[in-house]
Design an enzyme around this catalytic site. Structure first.
Site, mmCIF file in Angstrom:
data_model
loop_
_atom_site.group_PDB
_atom_site.id
_atom_site.type_symbol
_atom_site.label_atom_id
_atom_site.label_comp_id
_atom_site.label_asym_id
_atom_site.label_seq_id
_atom_site.Cartn_x
_atom_site.Cartn_y
_atom_site.Cartn_z
ATOM 1 N N HIS A 83 0.854 -1.189 0.000
ATOM 2 C CA HIS A 83 0.000 0.000 0.000
ATOM 3 C C HIS A 83 0.888 1.236 0.000
ATOM 4 O O HIS A 83 1.836 1.319 0.780
ATOM 5 C CB HIS A 83 -0.907 0.025 1.235
ATOM 6 C CG HIS A 83 -1.740 1.273 1.303
ATOM 7 N ND1 HIS A 83 -2.921 1.411 0.602
ATOM 8 C CD2 HIS A 83 -1.534 2.449 1.935
ATOM 9 C CE1 HIS A 83 -3.408 2.626 0.816
ATOM 10 N NE2 HIS A 83 -2.594 3.273 1.615
ATOM 11 N N ASP A 89 -15.990 1.393 6.103
ATOM 12 C CA ASP A 89 -14.929 2.373 5.806
ATOM 13 C C ASP A 89 -15.296 3.212 4.588
ATOM 14 O O ASP A 89 -15.046 4.416 4.555
ATOM 15 C CB ASP A 89 -13.587 1.668 5.561
ATOM 16 C CG ASP A 89 -12.571 2.670 5.022
ATOM 17 O OD1 ASP A 89 -12.200 3.588 5.782
ATOM 18 O OD2 ASP A 89 -12.207 2.596 3.834
ATOM 19 N N ARG A 127 -15.689 11.509 6.040
ATOM 20 C CA ARG A 127 -14.486 12.229 6.503
ATOM 21 C C ARG A 127 -14.000 13.204 5.435
ATOM 22 O O ARG A 127 -13.550 14.304 5.736
ATOM 23 C CB ARG A 127 -13.383 11.218 6.850
ATOM 24 C CG ARG A 127 -13.676 10.464 8.153
ATOM 25 C CD ARG A 127 -12.709 9.302 8.338
ATOM 26 N NE ARG A 127 -11.337 9.694 8.184
ATOM 27 C CZ ARG A 127 -10.408 8.952 7.561
ATOM 28 N NH1 ARG A 127 -10.709 7.782 7.031
ATOM 29 N NH2 ARG A 127 -9.182 9.374 7.474
ATOM 30 N N SER A 158 -8.562 3.105 8.552
ATOM 31 C CA SER A 158 -9.211 3.023 7.247
ATOM 32 C C SER A 158 -8.394 2.129 6.291
ATOM 33 O O SER A 158 -8.918 1.200 5.672
ATOM 34 C CB SER A 158 -9.337 4.443 6.689
ATOM 35 O OG SER A 158 -9.623 4.441 5.330
ATOM 36 N N LYS A 180 -9.155 -2.298 5.185
ATOM 37 C CA LYS A 180 -9.291 -2.833 3.826
ATOM 38 C C LYS A 180 -8.216 -3.869 3.548
ATOM 39 O O LYS A 180 -8.471 -4.918 2.967
ATOM 40 C CB LYS A 180 -9.197 -1.693 2.805
ATOM 41 C CG LYS A 180 -10.431 -0.802 2.834
ATOM 42 C CD LYS A 180 -10.299 0.419 1.960
ATOM 43 C CE LYS A 180 -9.382 1.450 2.533
ATOM 44 N NZ LYS A 180 -9.729 2.851 2.340
HETATM 45 N N1 URA Z 1 -6.553 6.268 2.196
HETATM 46 C C1 URA Z 1 -7.533 5.544 2.803
HETATM 47 O O1 URA Z 1 -7.911 4.494 2.328
HETATM 48 N N2 URA Z 1 -8.040 6.010 3.944
HETATM 49 C C2 URA Z 1 -7.652 7.163 4.512
HETATM 50 O O2 URA Z 1 -8.169 7.511 5.550
HETATM 51 C C3 URA Z 1 -6.643 7.912 3.875
HETATM 52 C C4 URA Z 1 -6.113 7.446 2.711
#
Ligand code: URA
Length: 443
Positions: free
Chosen positions: A82, A161, A168, A183, A187
């Site tokens: 990521h 999320d 958000r 968050s 995932k």
């Molecule tokens: N990427 C995400 O998936 N969540 C966040 O809160 C910030 C960046």
């Protein structure tokens, strides 16, 4: 569910119990908590933070709000990467096929462009026919068959999320480090991974420009992963200039294919190899770094990574001929160099400004519903520290029309800085490694 007492407690700097977080997230996901109450709670978290047990409970609750991928016993260890996002960051497009060719399984869930940063899904969709909307079943089957799938977040993965992130985004609470960690990890943990590697960008083009913020995010995510049986390692990498040369969609795919042919650019390949070494480490396939690096370099040099990319493109409905002929990718009608206005040394090619220009030129979205122009972008020939003579090309602008060209020229006038003396050095390409054991400074 009665939410007001929970908001009051977080407002007053106190904690919620794990059960309260689980019930709250489940109720929010099924529509039983209104957005305005959740927004107030998120702002209270943004201002007062979360205790570690609360962070864990929130992450688990979001992960458990949807489907978690399951793989059969014959699928090799699963690992993903990521990135916190940047300009010219095409690492995923090179790394996923490389790792699959090296024998690990990569169920990669990627994102779209966000603010000034590009997104892997938008880039891949510049390949005609490429589907990023595989169902989870299709993705799991593809990973079992060829070792990798590159897809977007589906409605089934961490739906709480998805809802919370949109909220958000509209309430100035994205930049809370704890909420970002929960968050992202909710995932990633739903992907059924054995290991995860994080590329945390730092510098002016990163979402968290400061080193300390990047390190804190890394530490939190590394701990969340490890506690859930997903060994996680983070590298902090430079985003005070673009990664590689190409910044845009189709032109980044072309540069990724060049990298898969082992033709560079050197900075991109270095980040790919270093993250790849960590990926082999976290799943226990090759803990020896030198051997891991040699394996990856050999996988690239023998063309196996490129062949794997061709396989992935074909499996996801894309035109595999682009791998051998990048002229099949969309091309911008207006291509013009931006030349150095004086002789000297490049002191800055500010990535945030470049990314904003690409969005304005049509290569990203100003509104969620905007279509992305795959062809436009900027190719950066000179990086900080490079010598340049007046009139030499510093960047090539790929634009749709005269307006796009003018926007590119305007942005480069602000982003490119040339000074008479050699400037202070740029950030090290890879500066820190964060594991459960602590932070190692690499440069
Ligand atoms: N990427 C995400 O998936 N969540 C966040 O809160 C910030 C960046």
């Amino acid at each position: 569910m009665i939410v007001i007492p929970l908001i009051e407690r977080k407002r007053d700097g106190k904690r919620l119990t794990e059960t309260e977080w689980h019930e709250l997230v489940a109720a929010y996901a099924r529509g039983a908590v209104p957005d305005y109450q959740m927004a107030a709670l998120m702002m209270a978290v943004r201002l007062n933070g979360l205790e570690p047990a609360e962070l864990t409970a929130l992450t688990d609750a979001m992960c458990e709000s949807g489907t978690q991928l399951r793989f059969g016993p014959d699928v090799p260890p699963r690992v993903d990467k990521h990135s916190t996002g940047g300009v010219g960051d095409k690492v995923s497009i090179v790394l996923a096929p490389l790792m699959a060719a090296a024998g690990v399984a990569v169920p990669m869930v990627s994102g779209r462009g966000l603010a000034h940063t590009g997104g892997t899904l938008d880039k891949l969709q510049s390949i005609r026919g490429f589907r990023v909307d595989l169902s989870l079943e299709e993705a799991v089957a593809q990973v079992g068959r060829i070792g990798a799938a590159l897809i977007g977040q589906t409605a089934e993965i961490a739906p709480a999320d998805r809802k919370l992130y949109a909220l958000r985004d509209a309430t100035a609470t994205v930049d809370a480090i704890a909420l970002m960690a929960a968050s992202i990890m909710s995932k990633k943990l739903a992907e059924g991974l054995n290991g995860l590697v994080l590329d945390i960008k730092r510098g002016s083009g990163a979402f968290l420009p400061d080193l300390d913020d990047g390190l804190e995010l890394a530490r939190i995510m590394v701990r969340l992963g490890a506690d859930r049986g997903c060994l996680t390692v983070a590298l902090l990498t430079a985003m005070d200039r673009p990664l590689g040369h190409a910044c845009g969609n189709a032109i980044e795919v072309a540069e990724s294919i060049a990298a898969l042919r082992n033709e560079g650019p050197a900075d991109l390949l270095e980040v790919v190899y270093r993250l790849g070494v960590e990926m082999l480490h976290v799943v226990g396939i090759e803990p020896d770094r030198q051997r891991a690096r040699a394996t990856l370099e050999a996988t690239m040099a023998t063309g196996r990574a490129l062949n794997k990319f061709r396989e992935i493109v074909a499996a996801q409905g894309g035109d595999p001929r682009v791998v051998d002929d990048v002229s099949l990718l969309p091309r911008a009608p207006v291509v013009k160099d931006y030349a150095a206005t004086r002789s000297g040394y490049v002191a800055g090619v500010e990535p945030r400004r470049l990314g904003q220009a690409i969005v304005t030129m049509g290569g990203g979205r100003q509104r969620m519903e905007d279509a992305v122009d795959p062809a436009v972008g900027l190719v950066v020939h000179r990086k900080p520290g490079d010598r340049v003579e007046r009139g030499e090309p510093v960047v090539t602008i790929h634009a749709r029309d005269a307006d796009g060209l003018a926007e590119g020229q305007r942005a480069l006038g602000e982003a490119v800085q040339i000074v008479p003396e050699m400037p202070d050095s740029a950030l090290p390409l890879i500066s820190h490694r964060v594991t459960v054991d602590g932070v190692e400074e690499l440069a």
